[in-house]
Design an enzyme around this catalytic site. Structure first.
Site, PDB file in Angstrom:
ATOM      1  N   ASN B  73       0.842  -1.200   0.000  1.00 53.11           N
ATOM      2  CA  ASN B  73       0.000   0.000   0.000  1.00 53.11           C
ATOM      3  C   ASN B  73       0.867   1.235   0.000  1.00 53.11           C
ATOM      4  OD1 ASN B  73      -0.235   1.718   2.733  1.00 53.11           O
ATOM      5  ND2 ASN B  73       0.466  -0.363   3.179  1.00 53.11           N
ATOM      6  N   ASN B 131       4.215   5.251  15.605  1.00 51.23           N
ATOM      7  CA  ASN B 131       4.436   4.706  14.263  1.00 51.23           C
ATOM      8  C   ASN B 131       5.780   5.180  13.725  1.00 51.23           C
ATOM      9  OD1 ASN B 131       4.497   4.112  11.559  1.00 51.23           O
ATOM     10  ND2 ASN B 131       2.345   4.614  11.185  1.00 51.23           N
ATOM     11  N   CYS B 134       6.239   3.303   9.060  1.00 55.26           N
ATOM     12  CA  CYS B 134       5.668   3.489   7.724  1.00 55.26           C
ATOM     13  C   CYS B 134       6.768   3.826   6.710  1.00 55.26           C
ATOM     14  CB  CYS B 134       4.617   4.600   7.766  1.00 55.26           C
ATOM     15  SG  CYS B 134       3.928   4.912   6.136  1.00 55.26           S
ATOM     16  N   CYS B 344       4.628 -38.222 -10.043  1.00 59.38           N
ATOM     17  CA  CYS B 344       4.814 -36.965 -10.788  1.00 59.38           C
ATOM     18  C   CYS B 344       6.288 -36.732 -11.106  1.00 59.38           C
ATOM     19  CB  CYS B 344       4.257 -35.782 -10.009  1.00 59.38           C
ATOM     20  SG  CYS B 344       5.164 -35.385  -8.508  1.00 59.38           S
ATOM     21  N   CYS B 387       7.295 -32.415  -3.246  1.00 60.59           N
ATOM     22  CA  CYS B 387       6.323 -33.518  -3.372  1.00 60.59           C
ATOM     23  C   CYS B 387       4.907 -33.012  -3.090  1.00 60.59           C
ATOM     24  CB  CYS B 387       6.667 -34.637  -2.398  1.00 60.59           C
ATOM     25  SG  CYS B 387       5.515 -36.007  -2.492  1.00 60.59           S
TER      26      CYS B 387
END
Lengths: 443, 441
Positions: B73, B131, B134, B344, B387
């Protein structure tokens, strides 16, 4: 009431013949392609008669490279879209998918393949152009999948190709024989057009080859000839009453279903005789055309049927009933079919025995004989000393598809006795390479 | 029934699941709804001088059929006036007095910090989160991760806050730094009561191949954003562990990063988090995921016999050591269960092309189950990881457990290779095909 109503409009037909493998949208293709494990030496590729690099094209779909995906498909199989829809994937690629061993739904390879191929066709995006011309001309008799596959490959190699087709449409049983709920005729013709626009082979319609003179002319004018003549009409059973009105061969019935489904009057009660995939198709189609009761009658047991289990399942889901260990003795009726007389059978040490006194009759107003197609013997006899196997199929070298007559090659049902579109596509391509080797070495 | 009550430096909540400071805590409406659904706490969308945001704010990475395995964001802190937020905090606390409401804050001057701390305390916040994490937009203005990347500045500002705060102070750290413990120690020194980590990671989410501009795109241009979502959990776990192990940190941790279900939360807590914060998963699936998280945590605690969260918080910390202490004598070798193998052969090609050529294919007509060449197997796990069948390839212990020798021991006892062509090299004498064999044929 039956499972299906008798269709009277084009819209009804869409319902009756709803595609069992409809096209995916981009989101479905994205999610489904995300599931592929990208196996090493992938079993799906090995199970494909044309050896398409399936994990590669699935990865290409997932990364948004649809043209790359289509190229991967078409490089191995010119019937990318048709095969994605009509291949018995349950016993081929999807049947081999390792997810089956984990009880997880296998990747829907067929639908992913059609998704990528159809996208190119719709856009008309060309992937190929003919190779530089080498001056040699090849004649192909019949315009079925084997022939068209061979023609595409020959054009890529620089040959001029003329296809002679007795009927008015290309692609043989892909049009006249494939079940309408597996592929539409539009889908088939669009893919053939798409191929023809790219490879520019010539198809001469309504040009049956019927005489020794025509054969001689072809031999004179062409460097090699491919016999892609397929098989003939339904083999007669020589049963009493086989000529009655309402008794029809499966091949002929299906052709009518494909070409004029709305004009076709299917019986109310239909008995299909046979235990192969064509019997299942004919039964399914009868039911989907509104027949009230459809029975598939097979002289051996359910387990011994040649039809794939999923094909029987598909017929059952359309409302078809199975009747096993019942051998037909006679088709009953005066002018029109009114029933079939059967006798019960049992398997005694591998030999099928009628049980004395167990005759019974079953009423019906239509009988469809799905007991195999006859060989094109009249045509094949026009070519001197063309060797055939015990079944009357053309004998070929399994690598080059060259016949006992060096100038003649053959592929498809006329060789394998009746198999899938994908087999014809594979054989046609191999035959083209055989022709190229032959022509190059006889320069 | 286990007691799920969580305690982060004195901030109590009915369970350890908090909403992280982010769009889901943008308003009282959302926080009320979240608490009603079962969330234990919420860190309010960062308050400060309200911003102006761009349109087009998020980018995501989809992996195969999974959407948003990574998310980023470029949204900034709150764009709503402080007074509106304070009023809503007060209202939420009125309805949910026992739930934790923490105010995330980001301002510049000492005066602003003092003012806003008092404001949110008056509104009833149970704690404040600074904060300092950020990594987009705000850092260009000298805030957010610009502070988190300068331990000295971080310590000073934490000190400013502690001058006035009466509620616990949490410092939120940025992972955009070489050593996370440096700012963590600085926070502790500055008087922080707890740290929370990780904030988002600087990132570009991919590039539009036709327009030649990265995502998210704002009118033909892009900028670096903050990366989060399931993909970042391993980075977060390592940083949480680093802080939990560091003697100089020694304050409670709130774990953030890639938490989407109860398992992720328990992992964070086993590595030392006292509680956890969630954002991306809620932005993807809504508040309802809390029902699965609570039920899963309870079930886990019941199964393990943990009566309360402290019974397992930090339980895995001591099992993380440095590489040099790992036992070099411990030897595992792959084993393939032929009954569950689906053929596989991904293990074959992974080992053959990406590892140590220790898996052989079956001969023609022998089916598709590969076989381990034990003498070549170095026990790297790659085959068991590729696997697709759960527990089909397992790593089986081959040593008897009697010897424990680490790299440290090797160095101490002179067993460690010291020259370029040292015969004590781990791979000395290990069979490797000749280069030409790679050409096939």
């Amino acid at each position: 009431m039956a499972e299906y109503q008798t269709p009277t409009t084009e819209k009804d037909l869409e319902t009756s013949f709803e595609q069992i493998k409809p096209y995916m949208n981009a989101t479905m293709a994205y999610y489904e392609s995300s599931r592929c494990l990208f196996c090493y030496d992938a079993p799906c590729v090995k199970a494909c008669p044309t050896g398409i690099d399936i994990p590669l094209f699935i990865r290409q779909i997932h990364t948004g490279n649809l043209e790359g995906a289509a190229r991967t498909i078409y490089d191995s199989n010119y019937f990318g879209n048709i095969c994605g829809k009509v291949c018995p994937t349950e016993v081929l690629c999807e049947g081999a998918c390792v997810y089956n061993l984990q009880d997880v739904k296998p990747i829907e390879i067929g639908r992913l393949q059609s998704y990528a191929a159809a996208d190119m066709i719709r856009q008309g995006r060309k992937l190929y152009e003919p190779g530089p011309t080498n001056g040699y001309h090849i004649a192909i008799i019949g315009a079925g999948p084997a022939s068209i596959s061979c023609a595409c490959e020959l054009r890529l190699l620089g040959y001029e190709v003329d296809i002679f087709e007795a009927k008015s449409h290309p692609s043989g049983l892909a049009i006249y024989g494939c079940a309408p709920y597996k592929v539409t005729n539009e889908d088939v013709l669009e893919e053939i057009n798409y191929l023809q626009e790219q490879f520019q082979f010539r198809v001469h319609y309504k040009q049956p080859v019927k005489t020794k003179e025509q054969i001689a002319a072809l031999e004179r004018d062409y460097a090699a000839i491919l016999l892609g003549v397929g098989l003939g009409p339904t083999q007669a059973l020589n049963l009493e009453g086989e000529g009655l009105a309402g008794c029809i061969g499966a091949t002929e019935f299906i052709e009518q279903v494909k070409l004029m489904p709305l004009a076709l009057e299917v019986g109310r009660r239909v008995i299909v005789i046979g235990g192969g995939n064509t019997a299942m198709d004919a039964a399914s189609e009868s039911a989907r055309l509104g027949a009230e009761a459809v029975t598939v009658a097979y002289r051996r047991s359910k387990e011994e049927m040649r039809a794939y289990a999923f094909e029987y399942g598909l017929a059952r889901s359309a409302g078809v009933m199975g009747l096993f260990n019942a051998a037909p003795l006679a088709i009953l009726g005066e002018e029109k079919v009114r029933g079939v007389r059967f006798i019960k059978t049992q398997n005694e040490g591998g030999k099928l025995k009628h049980i004395p006194g167990s005759e019974f009759e079953m009423a019906c107003d239509m009988v469809i004989l799905a007991t195999g197609q006859a060989k094109q013997s009249a045509f094949l006899n026009l070519i001197d000393s063309l060797e055939k196997d015990g079944r009357g199929c053309i004998k070929v070298n399994p690598q080059s598809f060259q016949t006992s007559r060096p100038k003649y090659f053959a592929a498809g049902d006329a060789v394998n006795g009746g198999a899938e579109v994908v087999n014809a596509a594979a054989e046609g391509k191999m035959a083209a390479r055989g022709i190229d080797k032959y022509v190059s070495s006889s320069k | 029934m286990p007691n799920l009550t969580a305690n982060l430096a004195g901030i109590l909540s009915p369970n350890p699941f908090w909403l992280a400071s982010a769009p889901p805590t943008n308003s009282g409406y959302q926080v009320m709804k979240a608490f009603e659904t079962g969330w234990g706490g919420a860190v309010w969308k960062t308050l400060g001088i309200p911003v102006v945001n761009t349109s087009s704010r998020y980018g995501a990475i989809n992996y195969r059929s999974s959407r948003m395995v990574g998310f980023n964001n470029i949204e900034l802190i709150t764009d709503r006036p402080l007074a509106d937020n304070l009023r809503e905090i007060e209202e939420v606390k009125k309805y949910f007095p026992d739930h934790a409401v923490v105010a995330s804050l980001m301002v510049e001057s000492r005066k602003e910090w003092h003012q806003i701390v008092k404001d949110v305390e008056n509104a009833g916040a149970d704690g404040v989160e600074l904060n300092f994490g950020c990594p987009h937009g705000m850092c260009e203005r000298g805030m957010g991760s610009a502070v988190g990347q300068e331990p000295a500045v971080l310590q000073t500002i934490t000190g400013w806050v502690k001058e006035v705060a009466t509620v616990p102070v949490i410092v939120k750290l940025t992972p955009n730094i070489t050593d996370i413990t440096e700012p963590a120690v600085a926070a502790a020194k500055g008087g922080a009561d707890a740290i929370s980590l990780i904030n988002t990671i600087q990132s570009l989410m991919g590039v539009d191949l036709d327009r030649f501009v990265p995502y998210p795109t704002v009118d033909g241009k892009s900028t670096n954003g903050g990366y989060c979502g399931p993909a970042v959990k391993p980075i977060a776990l390592n940083m949480v562990k680093n802080c939990a192990q560091h003697q100089g940190v020694n304050i409670p941790i709130s774990g953030i990063g890639g938490i989407e279900n109860w398992r992720d939360a328990v992992e964070h807590m086993l590595l030392g988090a006292n509680n956890v914060q969630v954002c991306t998963a809620v932005m993807h699936y809504g508040f309802g995921i809390i029902r699965e998280m609570l039920a899963g945590l309870e079930e886990y605690m019941n199964e393990k016999g943990f009566g309360q969260l402290p019974d397992f918080i930090g339980k895995a910390v001591s099992n993380v050591t440095t590489w040099e202490n790992l036992n070099l004598k411990y030897k595992v070798i792959a084993a393939i269960n032929a009954d569950t193998c689906i053929g596989c052969q991904l293990c074959y090609t992974a080992c053959e092309d990406g590892a140590h050529q220790a898996i052989a294919l079956p001969g023609n007509g022998q089916g598709r189950v590969p076989a381990i060449i034990e003498e070549n197997c170095v026990g790297c796990n790659l085959c068991s990881l590729v696997c697709p069948v759960e527990n089909c390839i397992t790593m089986v212990r081959k040593d008897d457990g009697s010897t424990h020798e680490s790299w440290k021991d090797y160095m101490d006892s002179g067993k460690a290779p010291t020259e370029f062509n040292d015969k004590r090299a781990g791979g000395h004498g290990h069979w490797i095909p000749e280069p030409k064999a790679g050409l096939g044929g």
